[in-house]
Motif scaffolding. Sequence first.
Motif, short mmCIF file in Angstrom:
data_model
loop_
_atom_site.label_atom_id
_atom_site.label_comp_id
_atom_site.label_asym_id
_atom_site.label_seq_id
_atom_site.Cartn_x
_atom_site.Cartn_y
_atom_site.Cartn_z
N MET A 1 116.31 7.54 -2.52
CA MET A 1 115.26 7.28 -3.49
C MET A 1 114.91 8.58 -4.21
O MET A 1 114.76 9.62 -3.59
CB MET A 1 114.02 6.73 -2.80
CG MET A 1 112.84 6.61 -3.76
SD MET A 1 111.35 5.92 -3.08
CE MET A 1 111.70 4.21 -3.28
N TRP A 2 114.80 8.50 -5.53
CA TRP A 2 114.36 9.63 -6.33
C TRP A 2 112.85 9.56 -6.46
O TRP A 2 112.27 8.49 -6.67
CB TRP A 2 115.02 9.56 -7.71
CG TRP A 2 114.58 10.68 -8.58
CD1 TRP A 2 115.15 11.92 -8.67
CD2 TRP A 2 113.46 10.70 -9.47
NE1 TRP A 2 114.46 12.69 -9.55
CE2 TRP A 2 113.41 11.98 -10.05
CE3 TRP A 2 112.48 9.78 -9.81
CZ2 TRP A 2 112.44 12.34 -10.96
CZ3 TRP A 2 111.51 10.14 -10.72
CH2 TRP A 2 111.50 11.41 -11.29
N ARG A 3 112.19 10.70 -6.33
CA ARG A 3 110.73 10.78 -6.52
C ARG A 3 110.41 11.90 -7.48
O ARG A 3 111.06 12.94 -7.48
CB ARG A 3 110.03 11.05 -5.19
CG ARG A 3 110.17 9.95 -4.18
CD ARG A 3 109.43 10.32 -2.90
NE ARG A 3 109.82 9.45 -1.82
CZ ARG A 3 109.24 8.29 -1.54
NH1 ARG A 3 108.25 7.87 -2.28
NH2 ARG A 3 109.65 7.55 -0.54
N GLU A 31 114.60 3.69 -6.85
CA GLU A 31 115.91 3.54 -6.22
C GLU A 31 116.97 3.59 -7.33
O GLU A 31 116.66 3.37 -8.50
CB GLU A 31 116.00 2.19 -5.49
CG GLU A 31 115.02 2.04 -4.33
CD GLU A 31 115.35 2.91 -3.13
OE1 GLU A 31 116.48 3.44 -3.06
OE2 GLU A 31 114.47 3.08 -2.28
N ALA A 32 118.20 3.86 -6.99
CA ALA A 32 119.29 3.90 -7.97
C ALA A 32 119.35 2.58 -8.73
O ALA A 32 119.33 1.51 -8.13
CB ALA A 32 120.62 4.16 -7.28
N GLY A 33 119.35 2.65 -10.07
CA GLY A 33 119.43 1.46 -10.90
C GLY A 33 118.11 0.74 -11.12
O GLY A 33 118.04 -0.22 -11.88
N GLU A 34 117.04 1.18 -10.48
CA GLU A 34 115.74 0.53 -10.60
C GLU A 34 115.00 1.04 -11.84
O GLU A 34 115.13 2.19 -12.23
CB GLU A 34 114.89 0.83 -9.36
CG GLU A 34 113.52 0.19 -9.38
CD GLU A 34 112.67 0.59 -8.17
OE1 GLU A 34 111.61 -0.02 -8.00
OE2 GLU A 34 113.06 1.49 -7.41
#
Length: 90
Positions: A1-3, A31-34
Motif C-alpha cells: 500500500m502506498w501512503r 492499493e495498486a490500481g486503486e
Amino acid sequence: MWRGDLLFYISSDANDAPKCSLCGFERIGLEAGESKKITVPIGDSAFEIVDENGIRAIRSGKFKLYAGFCMPSEHSGFNFSGEAAIIIER
C-alpha cells in the motif's frame, strides 16, 4: 500500500500576499490500481491575508488552489504556473 499526504496550497493575486500557504491536507493510502475520491474543507481563513500591523482580513480577488504531494516550487515540477490549479474568485 502506498501512503502519502495530499497537500492543498492557495495563492492570491494580491501584491501583499504570500506566494502560497498551506490550507489543507489529507493523509491517504492507496492499493495498486486503486483510486479514491476525497473531500477536504477549505475554510475562510485560507482567504485571509495578514497586513503589516498583524491584522487579518479576508480579501476578495482571484485565488489559485493547488493539490499535490509536495510544496509548489520550480524544482518540484509542481508550481504556480501549471494547469493543475483551480481558480477561485471571492
